[in-house]
Motif scaffolding. Structure first.
Motif, mmCIF file in Angstrom:
data_model
loop_
_atom_site.group_PDB
_atom_site.id
_atom_site.type_symbol
_atom_site.label_atom_id
_atom_site.label_comp_id
_atom_site.label_asym_id
_atom_site.label_seq_id
_atom_site.Cartn_x
_atom_site.Cartn_y
_atom_site.Cartn_z
ATOM 1 N N LEU A 165 0.763 -1.229 0.201
ATOM 2 C CA LEU A 165 0.196 -0.021 -0.070
ATOM 3 C C LEU A 165 0.745 1.219 0.040
ATOM 4 O O LEU A 165 1.723 1.413 0.785
ATOM 5 N N PRO A 166 0.666 2.179 -0.954
ATOM 6 C CA PRO A 166 1.456 3.435 -0.915
ATOM 7 C C PRO A 166 0.435 4.321 -0.088
ATOM 8 O O PRO A 166 -0.734 4.802 -0.487
ATOM 9 N N VAL A 167 0.842 4.919 1.138
ATOM 10 C CA VAL A 167 -0.001 5.572 1.797
ATOM 11 C C VAL A 167 0.543 7.034 1.954
ATOM 12 O O VAL A 167 1.778 7.019 2.356
ATOM 13 N N GLN A 168 -0.314 8.226 1.769
ATOM 14 C CA GLN A 168 0.094 9.334 1.858
ATOM 15 C C GLN A 168 -0.247 10.015 3.109
ATOM 16 O O GLN A 168 -1.235 9.880 3.780
ATOM 17 N N VAL A 169 0.677 10.605 4.009
ATOM 18 C CA VAL A 169 0.581 11.498 5.326
ATOM 19 C C VAL A 169 0.113 12.726 4.882
ATOM 20 O O VAL A 169 0.882 13.580 4.414
ATOM 21 N N LYS A 170 -0.935 13.409 5.076
ATOM 22 C CA LYS A 170 -1.483 14.660 4.650
ATOM 23 C C LYS A 170 -2.127 15.458 6.098
ATOM 24 O O LYS A 170 -1.908 14.938 7.095
ATOM 25 N N ASN A 171 -2.089 16.752 5.961
ATOM 26 C CA ASN A 171 -2.798 17.713 6.833
ATOM 27 C C ASN A 171 -1.986 17.530 8.116
ATOM 28 O O ASN A 171 -2.494 17.352 9.094
ATOM 29 N N ILE A 172 -0.722 17.839 8.135
ATOM 30 C CA ILE A 172 -0.038 17.461 9.377
ATOM 31 C C ILE A 172 -0.323 18.705 10.325
ATOM 32 O O ILE A 172 0.233 19.921 9.797
ATOM 33 N N GLY A 173 -0.509 18.760 11.354
ATOM 34 C CA GLY A 173 -0.427 19.636 12.390
ATOM 35 C C GLY A 173 0.245 19.361 13.556
ATOM 36 O O GLY A 173 0.046 18.257 14.273
ATOM 37 N N PHE A 174 0.988 20.367 14.115
ATOM 38 C CA PHE A 174 1.929 19.962 15.386
ATOM 39 C C PHE A 174 2.133 21.222 16.204
ATOM 40 O O PHE A 174 2.117 22.290 15.714
ATOM 41 N N THR A 175 1.833 20.999 17.582
ATOM 42 C CA THR A 175 1.849 21.795 18.678
ATOM 43 C C THR A 175 2.560 21.596 19.657
ATOM 44 O O THR A 175 2.314 20.247 20.388
ATOM 45 N N GLY A 176 3.497 22.007 20.129
ATOM 46 C CA GLY A 176 4.571 21.122 21.284
ATOM 47 C C GLY A 176 5.523 22.083 21.630
ATOM 48 O O GLY A 176 5.633 23.389 21.315
ATOM 49 N N VAL A 177 6.268 21.921 22.397
ATOM 50 C CA VAL A 177 7.474 22.560 23.093
ATOM 51 C C VAL A 177 8.746 21.661 22.971
ATOM 52 O O VAL A 177 8.778 20.440 23.385
ATOM 53 N N LEU A 178 9.615 22.081 21.988
ATOM 54 C CA LEU A 178 11.082 21.730 22.040
ATOM 55 C C LEU A 178 11.908 21.957 23.111
ATOM 56 O O LEU A 178 12.159 23.154 23.307
ATOM 57 N N ARG A 179 12.470 20.811 23.803
ATOM 58 C CA ARG A 179 13.336 21.076 24.761
ATOM 59 C C ARG A 179 14.811 20.956 24.250
ATOM 60 O O ARG A 179 15.003 19.631 23.717
ATOM 61 N N LEU A 180 15.815 21.850 24.488
ATOM 62 C CA LEU A 180 17.076 21.812 23.902
ATOM 63 C C LEU A 180 17.912 21.812 25.270
ATOM 64 O O LEU A 180 18.018 22.588 26.034
ATOM 65 N N VAL A 181 18.736 20.608 25.643
ATOM 66 C CA VAL A 181 19.670 20.741 26.723
ATOM 67 C C VAL A 181 21.180 20.968 26.422
ATOM 68 O O VAL A 181 21.465 20.004 25.609
ATOM 69 N N PHE A 182 21.958 21.919 26.588
ATOM 70 C CA PHE A 182 23.221 21.984 26.109
ATOM 71 C C PHE A 182 23.962 21.667 27.407
ATOM 72 O O PHE A 182 24.055 22.450 28.347
ATOM 73 N N LYS A 183 24.849 20.598 27.008
ATOM 74 C CA LYS A 183 25.699 20.006 28.193
ATOM 75 C C LYS A 183 26.550 18.985 27.478
ATOM 76 O O LYS A 183 25.976 18.260 26.612
ATOM 77 N N PRO A 184 27.571 19.038 28.037
ATOM 78 C CA PRO A 184 28.213 19.856 29.094
ATOM 79 C C PRO A 184 28.928 21.199 28.724
ATOM 80 O O PRO A 184 28.913 21.270 27.571
ATOM 81 N N LEU A 185 28.943 22.185 29.546
ATOM 82 C CA LEU A 185 29.534 23.315 29.255
ATOM 83 C C LEU A 185 31.076 23.104 29.454
ATOM 84 O O LEU A 185 31.554 22.558 30.416
ATOM 85 N N VAL A 186 31.697 23.620 28.161
ATOM 86 C CA VAL A 186 33.038 23.484 28.036
ATOM 87 C C VAL A 186 33.690 24.674 27.917
ATOM 88 O O VAL A 186 33.009 25.956 27.425
#
Length: 534
Positions: A165-186
């Motif tokens: 089956l070829p399946v198309q993913v359509k009408n994508i909607g995303f709402t969220g919080v991206l967390r970035l952790v910068f570690k370790p500090l050098v």
């Protein structure tokens, strides 16, 4: 004479060039020392010092922006670079996500691959930026994102039935919080060794699936299987505490990876009043339990045929990696044989609510959808017994299975350390002893006789045993008092159940009133007493 003059002139010019070069290098060295001193001085300036030195009219335009203006500027810059981002990210997503699909795909899916993948022309929008915590070893940044994209995603899906089956993913909607952790500090640029990327919490992801040149309903259950695979992949690989680690400076960052912190022991006891999903007869329920929805980490119970009040009495162990954010999910299904199983209801337990070393006995209401609880119709309840034990030694938390009762020869072999049993072998331990049960009373029993009364008595027995004990019959009452004690020889206390059934006595037989099921774990671990209600 001419030769001597030329040689003298060349010598003079050579010395002059050398002297000029030395003087120029000395001047450059002095400039570098002055520049280094200037930079050092600037590095010691505070924000207020810089404001005093530089008039506001010389500030860059973005410095005086409000928070809203800064987000607008950031989104404008993202739009500019989005064509390059989508080109670079599309291939990266394809190579990293496809192997993950294999871990989460449903049994109805044989394989799942991308045949087309572009992120489209619409860039995500930042709706908020914040620094949530900062210490000497890491900086954590959170970016609120919203994306109503127009990507071109086509999945090449092979089913276990041999259908492609070829399946198309359509009408994508995303709402969220991206967390970035910068570690370790050098101390070297860019001043952090790696970036940990994850979603702060389970995010809202909407999309639709469409079979190219076909109908999604042609194969029952295929749409739910594909959608479940996609959502499980997003939740379990990207939602905190799960994270993707991106090294920036070469080094060993294995300490940033998710690590086991404890063991959750789960006893699936029973369910009651399950919603019937069959038109003829009753449902054939089984349970699926997991903390992370990986196939090898998901537990499945046996199927109890034709029963809306099944008793499983099954024990499972789960590795816990973050007690503060993870949860145990329980889903009850109706086994449909060769057809896809139909879900009866789901429940969830936050592991943060568990007290280490203490047994927690729970009756959980089943709901249709854990995320959108619009359907309030009753679907039944599931009975669990939970015990969380951390690997590390916590103050005031000792091994609950240490020195509780007299050890058998097998238990002495398994007792590998002074603090108690090897936790990985505890399920194999057999605890024997004598269980004393006192049947005290019952309240508000339903009327079973024509006169609005009942003649109740109680039958008590162990699930794995053969001996049944019966109380006397108390006539004409809905609130009987028995105060009778019975003793049972227990051969496997950790895995047995105490069954308590209430019956109404009649001249020519008996009528069933109700039952209550008690595990023996709490009796063993928490002082030797337990009570229950039917």
């Amino acid at each position: 004479m001419a030769f001597l003059f030329g040689a003298f002139l060349g010598l003079v010019l050579g010395v002059a060039v050398v002297m000029a070069f030395v003087r120029l290098e000395n001047a450059r060295a002095e400039q570098r020392r002055e520049l280094a001193a200037t930079v050092s001085s600037f590095s010691k300036l505070t924000v207020q010092d810089l404001r005093n030195l530089i008039p506001p009219e010389f500030y860059p335009s973005w410095v005086s922006f409000t928070h809203k203006q800064k987000l607008k500027w950031l989104n404008q810059e993202l739009v500019k670079i989005w064509p390059f981002v989508t080109e670079a990210a599309s291939e990266l997503i394809k190579t990293t996500v496809e192997p993950v699909f294999e871990q989460y795909k449903s049994f109805i899916l044989a394989s799942l691959h991308f045949s087309k993948l572009t992120l489209g022309t619409v860039a995500p929008q930042f709706t908020g930026v914040s620094i949530v915590e900062s210490d000497s070893s890491a900086i954590t940044m959170e970016l609120e994102l919203q994306w109503d994209g127009n990507p071109n995603i086509v999945l090449d899906i092979q089913t276990t039935l041999g259908i492609s089956l070829p399946v198309q993913v359509k009408n994508i909607g995303f709402t969220g919080v991206l967390r970035l952790v910068f570690k370790p500090l050098v101390s070297e640029f860019p001043c952090f060794g790696a970036v940990c990327c994850s979603l702060r919490e389970k995010s809202k992801v909407d999309f639709t699936l469409k079979v190219i040149g076909g109908d999604m309903t042609a194969i029952p259950g295929i749409s739910d299987a594909i959608e479940g695979t996609i959502r499980d992949t997003i939740e379990d690989t990207l939602t905190w505490p799960n994270r993707i680690i991106i090294p920036i400076v070469p080094g060993d960052y294995s300490d940033l990876e998710l690590r086991p912190v404890g063991l959750l022991e789960v006893k699936l006891v029973e369910a009651r009043d399950l919603k019937n999903k069959d038109l003829v007869g009753k449902s054939d329920p089984f349970a699926v339990l997991y903390i992370r929805p990986l196939h090898e980490k998901t537990k499945k119970s046996k199927t109890i045929n034709n029963d809306l009040n099944p008793i499983w009495n099954e024990h499972y162990e789960f590795v816990v990696e973050d007690i503060s954010t993870q949860h145990l999910t329980v889903k009850i299904y109706d086994d449909e044989g060769l057809q896809p199983s139909e879900i009866i209801g789901s429940a969830r337990v936050d592991l943060a609510d568990l007290q280490p070393g203490k047994v927690k006995d729970l009756w959980l209401d089943l709901v249709k959808d854990l995320e959108i609880q619009r359907d309030k119709k009753p679907r039944g309840q599931v009975h669990l017994e939970l015990l969380y034990y951390p690997y590390a030694k916590h103050e005031g938390v000792s091994n609950p299975f240490a020195n509780q009762i007299q050890l058998t020869s097998l238990e002495k072999v398994l007792k590998t350390e002074p603090n108690g049993y090897d936790v990985n072998q505890r399920k194999n331990v057999i605890m024997r002893g004598v269980l004393s049960v006192t049947v005290i009373s019952a309240d508000d029993l339903p009327p079973m006789d024509i006169g609005g009364k009942a003649d109740p008595f109680v039958v008590v027995y162990l699930k794995k045993g053969e001996t049944k004990k019966k109380t006397r019959v108390v006539t004409d009452t809905l609130n009987p008092i028995w105060n009778q004690t019975f003793d049972f020889v227990v051969e496997d206390a950790l895995h047995d159940l105490l069954m308590v059934e209430v019956w109404d006595h009649d001249t020519f037989g008996k009528d069933y009133i109700g039952r209550c099921i008690l595990t023996l774990t709490r009796v063993l671990l928490e002082g030797g007493t337990a009570s229950g209600r039917s």
